[in-house]
Design a protein around this motif. Structure first.
Motif, PDB file in Angstrom:
ATOM      1  N   LEU A   1       0.853  -1.209  -0.088  1.00 51.70           N
ATOM      2  CA  LEU A   1       0.077   0.118  -0.028  1.00 51.70           C
ATOM      3  C   LEU A   1       0.767   1.002   0.034  1.00 51.70           C
ATOM      4  O   LEU A   1       0.594   2.238  -0.717  1.00 51.70           O
TER       5      LEU A   1
ATOM      6  N   SER B   1       2.056   1.815  -3.390  1.00 58.25           N
ATOM      7  CA  SER B   1       1.248   2.084  -4.441  1.00 58.25           C
ATOM      8  C   SER B   1       0.824   3.650  -4.193  1.00 58.25           C
ATOM      9  O   SER B   1       0.749   4.462  -5.167  1.00 58.25           O
TER      10      SER B   1
ATOM     11  N   THR C   1      -2.000   0.860  -9.174  1.00 58.41           N
ATOM     12  CA  THR C   1      -2.641  -0.379  -9.040  1.00 58.41           C
ATOM     13  C   THR C   1      -1.496  -1.376  -9.809  1.00 58.41           C
ATOM     14  O   THR C   1      -1.476  -2.700  -9.749  1.00 58.41           O
TER      15      THR C   1
ATOM     16  N   CYS D   1      -5.581 -10.576  -3.390  1.00 60.05           N
ATOM     17  CA  CYS D   1      -5.482  -9.363  -3.250  1.00 60.05           C
ATOM     18  C   CYS D   1      -4.305  -8.775  -4.277  1.00 60.05           C
ATOM     19  O   CYS D   1      -4.446  -7.552  -4.666  1.00 60.05           O
TER      20      CYS D   1
ATOM     21  N   VAL E   1      -2.361  -4.675  -8.176  1.00 58.38           N
ATOM     22  CA  VAL E   1      -3.438  -4.744  -7.097  1.00 58.38           C
ATOM     23  C   VAL E   1      -4.818  -5.041  -7.464  1.00 58.38           C
ATOM     24  O   VAL E   1      -5.350  -4.248  -8.106  1.00 58.38           O
TER      25      VAL E   1
ATOM     26  N   LEU F   1      -8.152  -3.833  -3.397  1.00 55.80           N
ATOM     27  CA  LEU F   1      -7.668  -2.807  -2.529  1.00 55.80           C
ATOM     28  C   LEU F   1      -8.343  -3.225  -1.238  1.00 55.80           C
ATOM     29  O   LEU F   1      -7.565  -3.022  -0.126  1.00 55.80           O
TER      30      LEU F   1
ATOM     31  N   ARG G   1      -6.275  -3.788   2.214  1.00 55.97           N
ATOM     32  CA  ARG G   1      -6.350  -2.942   3.432  1.00 55.97           C
ATOM     33  C   ARG G   1      -6.775  -3.567   4.434  1.00 55.97           C
ATOM     34  O   ARG G   1      -6.122  -3.423   5.718  1.00 55.97           O
TER      35      ARG G   1
ATOM     36  N   ALA H   1      -4.063   5.310  -2.995  1.00 50.11           N
ATOM     37  CA  ALA H   1      -4.009   4.261  -3.882  1.00 50.11           C
ATOM     38  C   ALA H   1      -5.485   3.831  -4.482  1.00 50.11           C
ATOM     39  O   ALA H   1      -5.459   2.833  -5.182  1.00 50.11           O
TER      40      ALA H   1
END
Length: 293
Positions: free
Chosen positions: A187, A190, A201, A235, A245, A248, A252, A292
């Motif tokens: 993350l 990103s 992504t 993921c 990605v 998302l 997270r 992101a």
């Protein structure tokens, strides 16, 4: 009074390079490169080119080849550097001769700023790809600010940003779960891609698994297994250093985890994860996650 010359790089360290490190040669000066407007923009302050003086001789742009060392741990600092392009890893040598990655730096970040208080270099900075950086001679910083008052504001902004980045790096390793550490790292990467104007992504990591493991205080095998777990859970899509990605929200959720999940306990029990650092705010669900998105 003549302007003191600025050597293209820091003095070479008296000790040999770390095992496995292949030196990439000395940085070289790029003539007629860069501008004061670009330097200020990299530090976070926009100014029109026509409102600024020419780039003074005390500021030079250096080219650093992959695997070349820009800063050497333990040497006295003669300049502060602003990354213009490319990616660096900041490393220190441990007592056992191994290399510990402290952070990764990209365009706009400051390197060697500890020299502002006269200290020796606390770490080395090694280019992970072809890179360029502005070299600002310490003895000329006041003169640079006199010529361009906005430079002082830009430098303070850049230093403040470094504190934020240091906090984000510490937060990445503040959980016991290896998968959560890696999710936070993805993350974070990103968000930095988005800040640089690239896709948040789909991106290519400039660093290898070994450097990622060192930053996250994990074993190399643990990082590889965590990448596989994040990929198997939907993921991410991982192909070497290429990352996509896919989910998302799920990523997270992995990043929010502060404990080792029961299903992962046996898998991770035998793999060292290092000591967690104190938490300092859930940045991965805040500004970085929004970037992101």
């Amino acid at each position: 009074m003549p302007t003191p010359s600025l050597a293209p790089s820091e003095p070479s360290p008296p000790c040999p390079a770390a095992p496995g490190h292949l030196p990439g040669g000395q940085p070289s000066v790029l003539p007629n490169a860069g501008s004061l407007a670009e330097l200020l923009r990299l530090l976070g302050l926009s100014r029109s080119e026509c409102d600024l003086p020419a780039l003074p001789p005390c500021v030079r742009v250096l080219r650093i080849r992959p695997d070349a060392t820009l800063l050497h741990e333990g040497t006295p600092g003669r300049a502060v550097y602003v990354v213009r392009s490319g990616t660096f890893k900041c490393v220190r040598m441990l007592e056992d001769g191994d290399e510990q990655v402290l952070s990764f730096a990209q365009a706009g970040e400051l390197l060697g700023f500890e020299a502002l208080h006269g200290g020796a270099r606390r770490c080395s900075a090694v280019a992970l790809e072809d890179a360029t950086a502005y070299a600002l001679a310490l003895g000329e910083l006041h003169e640079l600010q006199r010529r361009c008052p906005a430079f002082g504001d830009a430098l303070r902004h850049g230093l403040s940003r470094q504190l934020t980045l240091a906090a984000e790096t510490a937060e990445m390793v503040s959980t016991s779960s290896a998968d959560a550490r890696l999710a936070r790292f993805v993350l974070w990467s990103s968000a930095r891609m988005a800040q640089a104007g690239h896709s948040p992504t789909r991106f290519r990591l400039r660093m290898g698994r070994r450097d990622i493991a060192s930053l996250l205080r994990l074993a190399n095998e643990t990082v590889s297994r965590s990448f596989s777990l994040l990929a198997d859970s939907g993921c991410l899509r991982v192909a070497g250093r290429e990352i996509e990605v896919l989910d998302l929200a799920a990523l997270r959720e992995r990043a929010r985890n502060t404990r080792i999940p029961p299903s992962d306990t046996a898998r991770q029990r035998s793999m060292p994860t290092g000591d967690g650092l104190p938490g300092i705010g859930h940045w991965w669900t805040g500004s970085a996650a929004r970037l992101a998105a």
